[in-house]
Design a protein around this motif. Structure first.
Motif, short mmCIF file in Angstrom:
data_model
loop_
_atom_site.label_atom_id
_atom_site.label_comp_id
_atom_site.label_asym_id
_atom_site.label_seq_id
_atom_site.Cartn_x
_atom_site.Cartn_y
_atom_site.Cartn_z
N ILE A 243 0.80 -1.13 0.12
CA ILE A 243 0.10 0.04 -0.01
C ILE A 243 0.86 1.30 -0.05
N ALA A 244 1.89 1.27 0.76
CA ALA A 244 2.79 2.37 0.92
C ALA A 244 3.47 2.88 -0.39
N MET A 245 3.67 1.59 -1.32
CA MET A 245 4.41 1.81 -2.43
C MET A 245 3.57 2.85 -3.50
N PHE A 246 2.20 2.68 -3.32
CA PHE A 246 1.39 3.61 -4.20
C PHE A 246 1.54 5.23 -3.66
N PHE A 247 2.12 5.27 -2.89
CA PHE A 247 2.45 6.92 -2.33
C PHE A 247 4.03 7.11 -2.62
N LEU A 248 4.94 6.02 -2.44
CA LEU A 248 6.28 6.11 -2.53
C LEU A 248 6.62 6.23 -4.01
N LEU A 249 5.90 5.64 -4.94
CA LEU A 249 6.17 5.70 -6.17
C LEU A 249 6.06 7.24 -6.72
N PRO A 250 4.94 7.89 -6.45
CA PRO A 250 4.68 9.12 -6.92
C PRO A 250 5.62 10.23 -6.22
N ILE A 251 6.16 10.07 -5.12
CA ILE A 251 6.98 10.82 -4.47
C ILE A 251 8.66 10.62 -4.97
N PHE A 252 8.61 9.54 -5.57
CA PHE A 252 9.90 9.26 -6.31
C PHE A 252 9.94 10.05 -7.70
N ALA A 253 8.75 10.00 -8.49
CA ALA A 253 8.52 10.68 -9.52
C ALA A 253 8.50 12.26 -9.31
N LEU A 254 8.18 12.78 -8.33
CA LEU A 254 8.13 14.17 -7.85
C LEU A 254 9.59 14.62 -7.43
N ILE A 255 10.62 13.84 -7.02
CA ILE A 255 11.72 14.01 -6.94
C ILE A 255 12.55 14.30 -8.25
N LEU A 256 12.04 13.23 -9.32
CA LEU A 256 12.75 13.54 -10.64
C LEU A 256 12.02 14.69 -11.29
N LYS A 257 10.75 14.97 -11.00
CA LYS A 257 10.05 16.12 -11.58
C LYS A 257 10.86 17.59 -11.24
N LEU A 258 11.41 17.49 -9.90
CA LEU A 258 12.06 18.70 -9.23
C LEU A 258 13.40 18.95 -10.08
#
Length: 358
Positions: A243-258
């Motif tokens: 379940i946590a991976m559904f939140f961690l993966l977008p956070i990882f994508a957000l880091i790349l976006k920045l």
């Protein structure tokens, strides 16, 4: 001619009865709903392994960033959808990991059992009467402190004491409030005496006016203390990871976006993350399977885990089309932020949730 036409049950449009599929919506015309069809459609829609999977699997392993780049460029039917591939591989991974999870939980329970046995062998004789007398004296002390505080408050103008100084004098018993620590020998004596949980909570330090959070924590602590089943908490922790991976993966994508704020919309970075995490779970699935069959040296496991960082750098270079140094620099920042800040913070939250609700 009218007899040759039928109405689609899905889109309510007419079609020739000889058609096997509706030309308007694509639904099968003679498909009767059965249990087999229900499960077959579910597996096909979400976990399908067709030619696209095999066309995507080997590029996923040996061409870092290739699938993400092609998908963003518009080739979205030739290869397996990134979310679908991620979902399929994570299901396989967590299925294999369940065997490791069970083994680790059993080992933890055994170690706790040994610790408890050694502690019980060395423990002093339990005196239930002494524990009850200690609780009685604490109540009397609390009443005495309350009387002292009342007297000091009435004479504040003569003693020149502030409210903070009065609290520091009289609220000594509150200094440890909130740390949930307790006297194990005293609690053991109450458990042996078959005391009620409410009496044990009070002996542990829970007040009648404690909030819901504190009461819940005391209940979970006593539950763990009685059962000594640390494996249950560990299993609950592992169960929260998918379940946590559904939140961690977008956070990882957000880091790349920045870091790559000029390299497309957020969805582009999310596509990259889906494929990259699918690769990670593929590698770890292989490691679990190999170690389950034959135990390989820890150094070998470490080198394979380290190789995923090299894969990550190459994938960044191929997907974002920047140089090696920039890719290594941004890859290092992403890994540092995610592994040393986001992941530990998430693990602490998951550990708390696992203990709070196991």
């Amino acid at each position: 001619m009218g007899q040759l036409l039928e109405v689609c049950k899905n889109c309510d449009k007419t079609y020739y009865s000889k058609y096997r599929f509706c030309p308007h919506c694509g639904q099968q015309t003679k498909d009767k709903l059965t249990v087999g069809v229900l499960f077959a459609n579910t597996i096909k829609n979400y976990f399908s392994v067709d030619a696209r999977f095999f066309k995507s699997f080997f590029p996923l392993l040996f061409k870092p960033g290739f699938l993400a780049r092609k998908f963003v460029e518009g080739k979205r039917l030739l290869f397996l959808h990134p979310a679908q591939m991620y979902l399929f591989i994570t299901v396989v991974f967590f299925f294999l990991f369940s065997f490791v999870q069970k083994k680790q939980a059993d080992n933890l329970n055994k170690e706790l059992a040994k610790t408890i046995k050694n502690r019980n062998d060395e423990a002093l004789p339990i005196n239930v009467k002494d524990s009850l007398l200690i609780e009685k004296s604490k109540i009397e002390d609390s009443l005495a402190l309350a009387q002292v505080k009342t007297a000091l408050t009435k004479t504040r103008r003569y003693t020149n004491l502030s409210e903070a100084e009065i609290d520091s004098i009289t609220n000594v018993s509150q200094q440890r409030k909130g740390d949930f620590s307790f006297d194990e020998q005293k609690i053991d004596s109450l458990i042996v005496a078959d005391a009620s949980d409410e009496d044990i909570y009070k002996a542990m330090g829970m007040d009648n006016d404690s909030n819901w959070f504190a009461k819940r924590m005391y209940r979970q602590i006593l539950k763990f203390y009685k059962s000594r089943q640390g494996g249950s908490v560990l299993e609950a922790f592992y169960d929260t990871i998918p379940i946590a991976m559904f939140f961690l993966l977008p956070i990882f994508a957000l880091i790349l976006k920045l870091l790559y704020y000029k390299k497309g919309v957020f969805a582009n970075h999310l596509v990259f993350c889906f494929y990259f995490f699918a690769y990670l779970f593929t590698v770890f699935s292989f490691l679990i399977a190999i170690n389950y069959l034959i135990s390989i040296p820890a150094k070998f496991n470490f080198l394979i885990a380290l190789s995923t960082f090299i894969y990550f750098i190459i994938a960044l270079k191929n997907f974002y089309k920047q140089g090696w140094f920039i890719s290594f620099f941004k890859g290092g920042i992403t890994s540092f932020v995610f592994l040393l800040i986001v992941a530990p913070f998430t693990a602490s939250i998951l550990g708390f949730i696992a203990f709070f609700f196991y």
